[in-house]
Design a protein around this motif. Structure first.
Motif, PDB file in Angstrom:
ATOM      1  N   LYS A   1       1.455  -1.177  -0.064  1.00 13.33           N
ATOM      2  CA  LYS A   1      -0.227   0.060   0.283  1.00 13.33           C
ATOM      3  C   LYS A   1       1.011   1.381   0.146  1.00 13.33           C
ATOM      4  N   SER A   2       2.053   1.745   0.824  1.00 18.26           N
ATOM      5  CA  SER A   2       2.930   1.800   1.294  1.00 18.26           C
ATOM      6  C   SER A   2       3.617   2.741  -0.640  1.00 18.26           C
ATOM      7  N   ILE A   3       3.941   1.934  -1.616  1.00 19.76           N
ATOM      8  CA  ILE A   3       3.811   2.122  -3.005  1.00 19.76           C
ATOM      9  C   ILE A   3       3.124   2.303  -3.368  1.00 19.76           C
ATOM     10  N   ILE A   4       1.803   2.261  -3.901  1.00 16.95           N
ATOM     11  CA  ILE A   4       0.981   2.575  -4.075  1.00 16.95           C
ATOM     12  C   ILE A   4       0.617   4.252  -3.891  1.00 16.95           C
ATOM     13  N   LEU A   5       0.425   4.657  -2.950  1.00 17.49           N
ATOM     14  CA  LEU A   5       0.550   5.277  -2.984  1.00 17.49           C
ATOM     15  C   LEU A   5       1.172   6.408  -2.663  1.00 17.49           C
ATOM     16  N   ALA A   6       2.543   6.066  -3.565  1.00 13.57           N
ATOM     17  CA  ALA A   6       4.013   6.980  -3.271  1.00 13.57           C
ATOM     18  C   ALA A   6       3.876   6.826  -5.029  1.00 13.57           C
ATOM     19  N   VAL A   7       2.646   5.763  -5.913  1.00 11.84           N
ATOM     20  CA  VAL A   7       3.344   6.260  -6.754  1.00 11.84           C
ATOM     21  C   VAL A   7       2.085   7.011  -7.440  1.00 11.84           C
TER      22      VAL A   7
ATOM     23  N   GLU B   1       0.632  10.125  -5.612  1.00 14.92           N
ATOM     24  CA  GLU B   1       1.650  11.003  -4.965  1.00 14.92           C
ATOM     25  C   GLU B   1       2.282  11.810  -6.293  1.00 14.92           C
ATOM     26  N   ASN B   2       3.145  10.428  -7.123  1.00 18.39           N
ATOM     27  CA  ASN B   2       4.397  11.003  -7.481  1.00 18.39           C
ATOM     28  C   ASN B   2       3.936  11.693  -9.221  1.00 18.39           C
ATOM     29  N   LEU B   3       2.411  10.681  -9.726  1.00 22.11           N
ATOM     30  CA  LEU B   3       1.744  10.800 -10.771  1.00 22.11           C
ATOM     31  C   LEU B   3       0.790  12.892 -10.756  1.00 22.11           C
ATOM     32  N   ARG B   4       0.006  12.473  -9.633  1.00 23.86           N
ATOM     33  CA  ARG B   4       0.103  14.180  -9.471  1.00 23.86           C
ATOM     34  C   ARG B   4       0.835  14.777  -9.054  1.00 23.86           C
ATOM     35  N   PHE B   5       2.163  15.093  -8.683  1.00 23.15           N
ATOM     36  CA  PHE B   5       2.824  16.258  -9.172  1.00 23.15           C
ATOM     37  C   PHE B   5       3.198  16.480 -10.120  1.00 23.15           C
ATOM     38  N   LEU B   6       3.455  15.489 -10.780  1.00 20.30           N
ATOM     39  CA  LEU B   6       4.061  15.362 -12.961  1.00 20.30           C
ATOM     40  C   LEU B   6       2.608  15.836 -13.460  1.00 20.30           C
ATOM     41  N   LEU B   7       1.600  14.998 -13.170  1.00 23.63           N
ATOM     42  CA  LEU B   7       0.235  15.933 -13.879  1.00 23.63           C
ATOM     43  C   LEU B   7      -0.193  17.141 -13.416  1.00 23.63           C
ATOM     44  N   TYR B   8       0.609  18.006 -12.683  1.00 22.26           N
ATOM     45  CA  TYR B   8      -0.205  19.043 -12.077  1.00 22.26           C
ATOM     46  C   TYR B   8       0.609  20.080 -12.156  1.00 22.26           C
ATOM     47  N   HIS B   9       2.361  19.469 -12.770  1.00 21.10           N
ATOM     48  CA  HIS B   9       2.324  20.954 -13.214  1.00 21.10           C
ATOM     49  C   HIS B   9       2.075  21.391 -14.605  1.00 21.10           C
TER      50      HIS B   9
ATOM     51  N   LEU C   1      -6.499  11.580  -7.716  1.00 16.75           N
ATOM     52  CA  LEU C   1      -5.195  11.326  -6.906  1.00 16.75           C
ATOM     53  C   LEU C   1      -4.929  11.622  -5.569  1.00 16.75           C
ATOM     54  N   ASN C   2      -5.405  12.431  -5.444  1.00 17.68           N
ATOM     55  CA  ASN C   2      -5.695  13.267  -4.546  1.00 17.68           C
ATOM     56  C   ASN C   2      -6.100  13.748  -3.357  1.00 17.68           C
ATOM     57  N   TYR C   3      -7.276  12.829  -3.423  1.00 22.54           N
ATOM     58  CA  TYR C   3      -8.513  12.922  -2.733  1.00 22.54           C
ATOM     59  C   TYR C   3      -8.759  12.082  -1.968  1.00 22.54           C
ATOM     60  N   ASP C   4      -9.792  10.909  -3.713  1.00 21.98           N
ATOM     61  CA  ASP C   4      -9.947   9.313  -3.226  1.00 21.98           C
ATOM     62  C   ASP C   4      -9.145   8.054  -2.887  1.00 21.98           C
TER      63      ASP C   4
ATOM     64  N   SER D   1      13.404  -5.385  -6.849  1.00 24.32           N
ATOM     65  CA  SER D   1      13.789  -3.944  -7.634  1.00 24.32           C
ATOM     66  C   SER D   1      11.950  -3.658  -8.347  1.00 24.32           C
ATOM     67  N   LEU D   2      11.588  -4.589  -9.343  1.00 19.85           N
ATOM     68  CA  LEU D   2       9.941  -4.572  -9.817  1.00 19.85           C
ATOM     69  C   LEU D   2       9.433  -3.030  -8.935  1.00 19.85           C
ATOM     70  N   ASP D   3       9.196  -3.855  -7.090  1.00 17.25           N
ATOM     71  CA  ASP D   3       8.696  -2.980  -6.318  1.00 17.25           C
ATOM     72  C   ASP D   3       8.887  -1.227  -6.097  1.00 17.25           C
ATOM     73  N   LEU D   4      10.722  -1.367  -5.272  1.00 18.33           N
ATOM     74  CA  LEU D   4      11.347  -0.262  -5.201  1.00 18.33           C
ATOM     75  C   LEU D   4      11.399   0.853  -6.731  1.00 18.33           C
ATOM     76  N   SER D   5      10.976   0.115  -7.981  1.00 15.65           N
ATOM     77  CA  SER D   5      11.057   0.916  -9.215  1.00 15.65           C
ATOM     78  C   SER D   5      10.036   1.841  -9.410  1.00 15.65           C
ATOM     79  N   GLU D   6       9.613   1.175  -8.909  1.00 13.53           N
ATOM     80  CA  GLU D   6       7.675   1.995  -9.279  1.00 13.53           C
ATOM     81  C   GLU D   6       7.009   3.936  -8.796  1.00 13.53           C
ATOM     82  N   ALA D   7       7.605   3.947  -8.127  1.00 16.42           N
ATOM     83  CA  ALA D   7       7.466   4.801  -7.329  1.00 16.42           C
ATOM     84  C   ALA D   7       8.823   6.185  -8.171  1.00 16.42           C
TER      85      ALA D   7
END
Length: 331
Positions: free
Chosen positions: A102-108, A110-118, A134-137, A230-236
């Protein structure tokens, strides 16, 4: 130089304390000091003497075929071994796997939201719906999942929604239609697969420098014949490394369909020049540094991958919070 890329066919061997590579232009010599990994982007011949030399120097070798497909990695004998940590890693898989995943998915997210917010800030107002999701749901959705299977479904939906934004972010000749991996079927799928594979291999090299066991993962199923951790830690890192690289190369017209893909293969594979351009941009992004909000010092994105390994170790041994890389660490 920590990483060396070899694009041409040839022969590689040990010469005294140097790496000797021969191609159609002759011999090239690289001192072994400072080389951490070598990427072979074409067919090369080598012998066990060279493999032994690389292993004793702690050099990881990544092999790709002519078409840019990942063939495999030569991984030196592990010298960072900890029985205590391996036991803790297995115990965590049995007891806390879902929490870590779950921690990995939430980090992904957050980072997708940052990318798209630009892009939202620069006029792409149609991105508001996915940004709100991504921010609320997404946090509530992830928290309600009770199995890895459910969580992987949520992750799949997150990526599908992200890919749907490409119609707004990329020119027509880089539209996706659908994510196709093996093999890619168009230029954008080729870029994603190539970028994800490079990031995966970079993560293999980073984890090699820790005491973690590459085969015991949490989000992805532990499987034989692959380094699933490596698949896990690369996701974020995919949003901030792979996709930022892709978007900038396309929108700045540094990568073009007609010039940098193999026409005879339906433009679904980068040509040699395209690979070089992508790798240069990819390495530049990985080496870019930021002031880490907690460490209060300059850290490169590449080093941040290794830091995530250390975060996981602290969680496994001390039950410290495991928060995979978030773009907030740069702020």
């Amino acid at each position: 130089m920590k990483t060396r890329y070899i694009f041409s066919m040839g022969q590689i061997q040990r010469k005294d304390n140097s790496i000797a590579f021969k191609n159609e232009k002759g011999w090239h010599y690289v001192p072994v000091e400072g080389v951490r990994e070598i990427y072979f982007m074409n067919e090369v011949s080598l012998n066990t003497k060279f493999l032994d030399f690389a292993a004793r120097a702690g050099i990881v070798l990544h092999f790709f075929n002519y078409h840019g497909g990942y063939s495999g990695t030569f991984y030196p004998k592990e010298h960072y071994i900890s029985g205590r940590l391996k036991i803790a890693q297995v115990n965590a898989y049995n007891r806390y796997r879902l929490d870590i995943a779950k921690s990995i998915i939430l980090a992904v997210a957050e980072n997708l939201r940052f990318l798209l917010y630009h892009y939202y800030r620069h006029g792409k107002q149609e991105l508001k719906a996915i940004l709100d999701w991504l921010n609320y749901d997404i946090k509530n959705i992830v928290e309600k999942t009770t199995t890895i299977k459910q969580l992987l479904y949520v992750e799949g939906q997150m990526w599908i929604r992200f890919y749907d934004t490409f119609n707004s972010l990329l020119p027509l000749n880089f539209q996706m239609q659908a994510r196709v991996k093996r093999p890619p079927n168009n230029p954008i799928n080729a870029l994603i697969s190539f970028g994800n594979t490079l990031l995966y291999t970079k993560t293999i090299s980073a984890i090699y420098q820790t005491h973690l066991d590459q085969s015991i993962s949490f989000l992805h199923e532990p499987m034989e014949s692959r380094f699933s951790l490596s698949l896990d830690l690369s996701e974020a890192f995919k949003p901030v490394v792979v996709f930022r690289t892709i978007f900038e190369l396309i929108n700045r017209r540094k990568i073009r369909v007609d010039d940098h893909f193999e026409k005879r293969l339906n433009y679904a594979i980068l040509n040699r020049e395209g690979k070089k351009i992508f790798i240069q941009a990819f390495e530049s992004r990985l080496s870019s540094k930021f002031v880490h909000s907690k460490l209060k010092r300059n850290v490169s994105l590449e080093h941040a991958i290794k830091l995530d390994g250390y975060k996981l170790i602290k969680y496994l041994l001390n039950q410290d919070m495991f928060n995979p890389f978030s773009i907030k660490e740069k702020q």
